[in-house]
Design a protein around this motif. Structure first.
Motif, PDB file in Angstrom:
ATOM      1  N   ILE A  25       0.762  -1.071   0.161  1.00  0.00           N
ATOM      2  CA  ILE A  25      -0.097   0.052  -0.057  1.00  0.00           C
ATOM      3  C   ILE A  25       0.822   1.268  -0.016  1.00  0.00           C
ATOM      4  O   ILE A  25       0.578   2.307  -0.693  1.00  0.00           O
ATOM      5  N   GLU A  26       1.987   1.210   0.813  1.00  0.00           N
ATOM      6  CA  GLU A  26       2.856   2.464   0.681  1.00  0.00           C
ATOM      7  C   GLU A  26       3.333   2.843  -0.324  1.00  0.00           C
ATOM      8  O   GLU A  26       3.338   3.901  -0.711  1.00  0.00           O
ATOM      9  N   LYS A  27       3.984   1.867  -1.160  1.00  0.00           N
ATOM     10  CA  LYS A  27       4.373   2.270  -2.619  1.00  0.00           C
ATOM     11  C   LYS A  27       3.463   2.416  -3.537  1.00  0.00           C
ATOM     12  O   LYS A  27       3.638   3.354  -4.222  1.00  0.00           O
ATOM     13  N   GLY A  28       2.253   1.920  -3.541  1.00  0.00           N
ATOM     14  CA  GLY A  28       1.017   2.514  -4.187  1.00  0.00           C
ATOM     15  C   GLY A  28       0.819   3.710  -4.026  1.00  0.00           C
ATOM     16  O   GLY A  28       0.369   4.638  -5.029  1.00  0.00           O
ATOM     17  N   ASN A  29       0.569   4.144  -2.758  1.00  0.00           N
ATOM     18  CA  ASN A  29       0.385   5.561  -2.468  1.00  0.00           C
ATOM     19  C   ASN A  29       1.362   6.501  -2.988  1.00  0.00           C
ATOM     20  O   ASN A  29       1.069   7.799  -3.329  1.00  0.00           O
ATOM     21  N   GLU A  30       2.538   6.117  -2.908  1.00  0.00           N
ATOM     22  CA  GLU A  30       3.698   6.914  -3.496  1.00  0.00           C
ATOM     23  C   GLU A  30       3.529   7.278  -4.880  1.00  0.00           C
ATOM     24  O   GLU A  30       3.599   8.227  -5.350  1.00  0.00           O
ATOM     25  N   LEU A  31       3.018   6.089  -5.737  1.00  0.00           N
ATOM     26  CA  LEU A  31       2.790   6.417  -7.080  1.00  0.00           C
ATOM     27  C   LEU A  31       1.581   7.111  -7.560  1.00  0.00           C
ATOM     28  O   LEU A  31       1.656   8.323  -8.344  1.00  0.00           O
ATOM     29  N   LEU A  32       0.622   7.229  -6.440  1.00  0.00           N
ATOM     30  CA  LEU A  32      -0.660   7.920  -6.453  1.00  0.00           C
ATOM     31  C   LEU A  32      -0.283   9.515  -6.286  1.00  0.00           C
ATOM     32  O   LEU A  32      -0.586  10.318  -7.091  1.00  0.00           O
ATOM     33  N   ASP A  33       0.508   9.775  -5.467  1.00  0.00           N
ATOM     34  CA  ASP A  33       0.879  10.870  -5.236  1.00  0.00           C
ATOM     35  C   ASP A  33       1.943  11.456  -6.241  1.00  0.00           C
ATOM     36  O   ASP A  33       1.675  13.034  -6.402  1.00  0.00           O
ATOM     37  N   ALA A  34       2.567  10.667  -6.581  1.00  0.00           N
ATOM     38  CA  ALA A  34       3.421  11.255  -7.777  1.00  0.00           C
ATOM     39  C   ALA A  34       2.719  11.728  -9.352  1.00  0.00           C
ATOM     40  O   ALA A  34       3.221  12.648  -9.822  1.00  0.00           O
ATOM     41  N   VAL A  35       1.637  10.921  -9.385  1.00  0.00           N
ATOM     42  CA  VAL A  35       0.674  11.459 -10.370  1.00  0.00           C
ATOM     43  C   VAL A  35       0.339  12.757 -10.258  1.00  0.00           C
ATOM     44  O   VAL A  35       0.233  13.661 -11.133  1.00  0.00           O
ATOM     45  N   VAL A  36      -0.387  13.124  -9.080  1.00  0.00           N
ATOM     46  CA  VAL A  36      -0.909  14.531  -8.952  1.00  0.00           C
ATOM     47  C   VAL A  36       0.364  15.385  -9.025  1.00  0.00           C
ATOM     48  O   VAL A  36       0.107  16.510  -9.597  1.00  0.00           O
ATOM     49  N   LYS A  37       1.502  15.258  -8.391  1.00  0.00           N
ATOM     50  CA  LYS A  37       2.559  16.135  -8.364  1.00  0.00           C
ATOM     51  C   LYS A  37       3.125  16.536 -10.084  1.00  0.00           C
ATOM     52  O   LYS A  37       3.336  17.516 -10.168  1.00  0.00           O
ATOM     53  N   PHE A  38       3.245  15.304 -10.659  1.00  0.00           N
ATOM     54  CA  PHE A  38       3.575  15.367 -12.247  1.00  0.00           C
ATOM     55  C   PHE A  38       2.792  16.355 -12.876  1.00  0.00           C
ATOM     56  O   PHE A  38       2.953  17.072 -13.761  1.00  0.00           O
ATOM     57  N   VAL A  39       1.106  16.058 -12.774  1.00  0.00           N
ATOM     58  CA  VAL A  39      -0.021  16.447 -13.479  1.00  0.00           C
ATOM     59  C   VAL A  39       0.084  18.032 -13.206  1.00  0.00           C
ATOM     60  O   VAL A  39      -0.166  19.057 -14.040  1.00  0.00           O
ATOM     61  N   ARG A  40       0.154  18.551 -11.932  1.00  0.00           N
ATOM     62  CA  ARG A  40       0.272  19.753 -11.437  1.00  0.00           C
ATOM     63  C   ARG A  40       1.298  20.539 -11.987  1.00  0.00           C
ATOM     64  O   ARG A  40       1.166  21.951 -12.241  1.00  0.00           O
ATOM     65  N   ASN A  41       2.188  20.118 -12.312  1.00  0.00           N
ATOM     66  CA  ASN A  41       3.721  20.859 -13.187  1.00  0.00           C
ATOM     67  C   ASN A  41       3.275  20.950 -14.703  1.00  0.00           C
ATOM     68  O   ASN A  41       4.364  21.436 -15.368  1.00  0.00           O
ATOM     69  N   ILE A  42       2.231  20.120 -15.245  1.00  0.00           N
ATOM     70  CA  ILE A  42       2.201  20.525 -16.693  1.00  0.00           C
ATOM     71  C   ILE A  42       1.696  21.876 -17.109  1.00  0.00           C
ATOM     72  O   ILE A  42       0.573  22.086 -16.488  1.00  0.00           O
ATOM     73  N   PRO A  43       2.278  22.440 -18.196  1.00  0.00           N
ATOM     74  CA  PRO A  43       1.498  23.732 -18.358  1.00  0.00           C
ATOM     75  C   PRO A  43       0.313  23.540 -18.783  1.00  0.00           C
ATOM     76  O   PRO A  43      -0.016  22.795 -19.359  1.00  0.00           O
ATOM     77  N   GLU A  44      -0.570  24.694 -18.847  1.00  0.00           N
ATOM     78  CA  GLU A  44      -1.806  24.657 -18.918  1.00  0.00           C
ATOM     79  C   GLU A  44      -2.787  23.955 -18.163  1.00  0.00           C
ATOM     80  O   GLU A  44      -4.154  24.044 -18.179  1.00  0.00           O
ATOM     81  N   VAL A  45      -2.332  23.105 -16.967  1.00  0.00           N
ATOM     82  CA  VAL A  45      -3.145  22.421 -16.128  1.00  0.00           C
ATOM     83  C   VAL A  45      -3.358  23.343 -15.069  1.00  0.00           C
ATOM     84  O   VAL A  45      -2.657  23.786 -14.340  1.00  0.00           O
ATOM     85  N   ALA A  46      -4.849  23.828 -14.873  1.00  0.00           N
ATOM     86  CA  ALA A  46      -5.206  24.753 -13.923  1.00  0.00           C
ATOM     87  C   ALA A  46      -5.380  24.155 -12.598  1.00  0.00           C
ATOM     88  O   ALA A  46      -5.068  24.638 -11.669  1.00  0.00           O
ATOM     89  N   TYR A  47      -5.729  22.890 -12.551  1.00  0.00           N
ATOM     90  CA  TYR A  47      -5.810  21.876 -11.210  1.00  0.00           C
ATOM     91  C   TYR A  47      -5.950  20.801 -11.243  1.00  0.00           C
ATOM     92  O   TYR A  47      -6.470  20.243 -12.256  1.00  0.00           O
ATOM     93  N   CYS A  48      -5.430  20.056 -10.374  1.00  0.00           N
ATOM     94  CA  CYS A  48      -5.652  18.492 -10.430  1.00  0.00           C
ATOM     95  C   CYS A  48      -5.713  17.763  -8.916  1.00  0.00           C
ATOM     96  O   CYS A  48      -5.296  18.635  -8.070  1.00  0.00           O
TER      97      CYS A  48
END
Length: 432
Positions: free
Chosen positions: A42-65
């Protein structure tokens, strides 16, 4: 609540946006994310999920994730210029592959992939946009599309049809137009009817029969499956109580429970209260949990099953072999019956050969753990014979009977003295 938070924050963003570009809402989730939790924890799974949000929020033109549920993500894109649908999908593919390529070395046992639906927003209705993007995501999930699926007008028609089905289902629940049918479980050595499974059926106002594949998926998604489960349980207990009061025979009857009950521990007390209300002996009741709901909620499933058994009820794991729960089902769950999925009866020569090697091992483990094994989907005598030769003593399927109204089931039970005639014979040295 997470959906509401996303809606509120996205609405704020849109209220301050005055650009001339395109607005898109994305709804994405992982394919088979439960395997990540299974293999890496579960812990490694949550790390992957958190990484998605962090990555997407840094994409240009993404206003909110935000992550809104389990492995599901919503994000809003404010394109600075008008984009074609093809350009939007190509841009999604670029960023998705960039993220997945970076993450795959950390999770080599899993084939990391996304399902994604995209909705081009023409107005500021965020809730409607989520519904439409979700429909496109489910389409991607259903077809296994390797890329994002864009919402189209045809999907709007599908959504309208779905809403109509939901309305019909709600009305059917209100008007008590759901009932249960019984399908027998049979001892292949003796032909004895050892139990039955209660299966839900729905009727139109005119009395036409509607089968579960037309309403169960929708009810599972909108949550009304809980109401259906309680309705079927109430009807089953009422029917059994009536027979017991009259001194008629009753077989152990299994009732299906959806994933929603596992997530709500209060439901277990409600389930027990229904059975107690009708005075049904606990050993006459069995509750089935489908294998594919177990990995995501294993701890809760274990606690739920243990409490059911503490009340004296039998529990079973349904559709075993249809999911990826693995050896921890045997190690960590206590249950009474294992129901083999019909996949184990495949006529494909390669699968048939493999199943002939797998089934005896499953039977051996089950015997050592004092668990009964029953195979579903049996349709022919040669399948019954094969199961017996492999050590599986119990079966359920059309070979004996389709699911029938309870009065019909017990009329057959009475007429045949609780047995089905067997047209196959096999020499079996030891079958449990």
């Amino acid at each position: 609540m997470k959906h509401k938070s996303f809606i509120d924050k996205t609405t704020e963003v849109l209220n301050t946006y005055h650009g001339a570009g395109s607005i898109y809402l994305f709804f994405a989730d992982f394919a088979d994310f439960k395997l990540v939790n299974y293999y890496y924890g579960i812990e490694k799974g949550n790390e992957l999920l958190d990484a998605v949000v962090k990555f997407v929020r840094n994409i240009p033109e993404v206003a909110y994730c935000d992550r809104v549920f389990s492995d599901q993500f919503l994000f809003i894109v404010l394109a600075k210029a008008q984009r074609s649908d093809e350009e939007i999908i190509a841009s999604y593919n670029h960023f998705a592959e960039a993220f997945l390529s970076a993450q795959r070395p950390k999770y080599p046992a899993c084939n990391l992939r996304f399902h994604c639906g995209i909705f081009p927003m023409k107005d500021r209705n965020v809730l409607e946009a989520i519904d439409n993007a979700n429909m496109a995501r489910l389409d991607a999930k259903r077809t296994g599309a390797p890329t994002a699926v864009l919402f189209t007008q045809s999907k709007l028609s599908e959504l309208a049809a779905r809403k109509e089905k939901e309305r019909e289902i709600t009305l059917a629940l209100h008007e008590n137009r759901f009932a249960f049918y019984l399908q027998p479980k049979v001892d292949l050595l003796t032909g004895q009817i050892i139990g039955a499974e209660a299966l839900a059926r729905r009727f139109t106002p005119e009395g036409a029969l509607i089968y579960p594949d037309n309403f169960i998926p929708i009810m599972e998604q909108n949550g009304s499956i809980v109401d259906l489960d309680f309705s079927i349980l109430e009807q089953v207990c009422q029917h059994m109580a009536d027979r017991l009061r009259k001194g008629f025979p009753v077989v152990r009857t299994s009732v299906n429970l959806s994933r929603a009950h596992i997530l709500n521990c209060e439901d277990l007390d409600k389930i027990h209260a229904v059975v107690e209300k009708y005075g049904i002996p606990p050993d006459l009741m069995e509750f089935e949990l489908t294998e594919n709901i177990l990995p995501d909620d294993f701890e809760k499933a274990r606690s739920f099953g243990d409490r059911l058994r503490a009340f004296g009820y039998k529990t079973s794991v349904d559709d075993f072999g249809s999911g990826y729960s693995g050896i921890n089902i045997w190690q960590e769950l206590s249950f009474d019956v294992l129901k083999l999925d019909r996949k184990f009866l495949s006529d494909d020569p390669i699968l048939h050969s493999r199943n002939a090697a797998i089934i005896p091992s499953i039977i051996d483990i089950a015997q050592r753990l004092n668990i009964d094994v029953i195979c579903e989907g049996v349709e022919r005598a040669d399948q019954c014979r094969c199961l017996l030769e492999l050590g599986c003593r119990y079966a359920q399927g059309f070979y004996f009977s389709k699911a029938v109204p309870p009065d019909t089931f017990y009329q057959i039970y009475h007429d045949q003295h609780g047995h089905y005639p067997l047209s196959f014979h096999v020499q079996v040295e030891e079958v449990r």
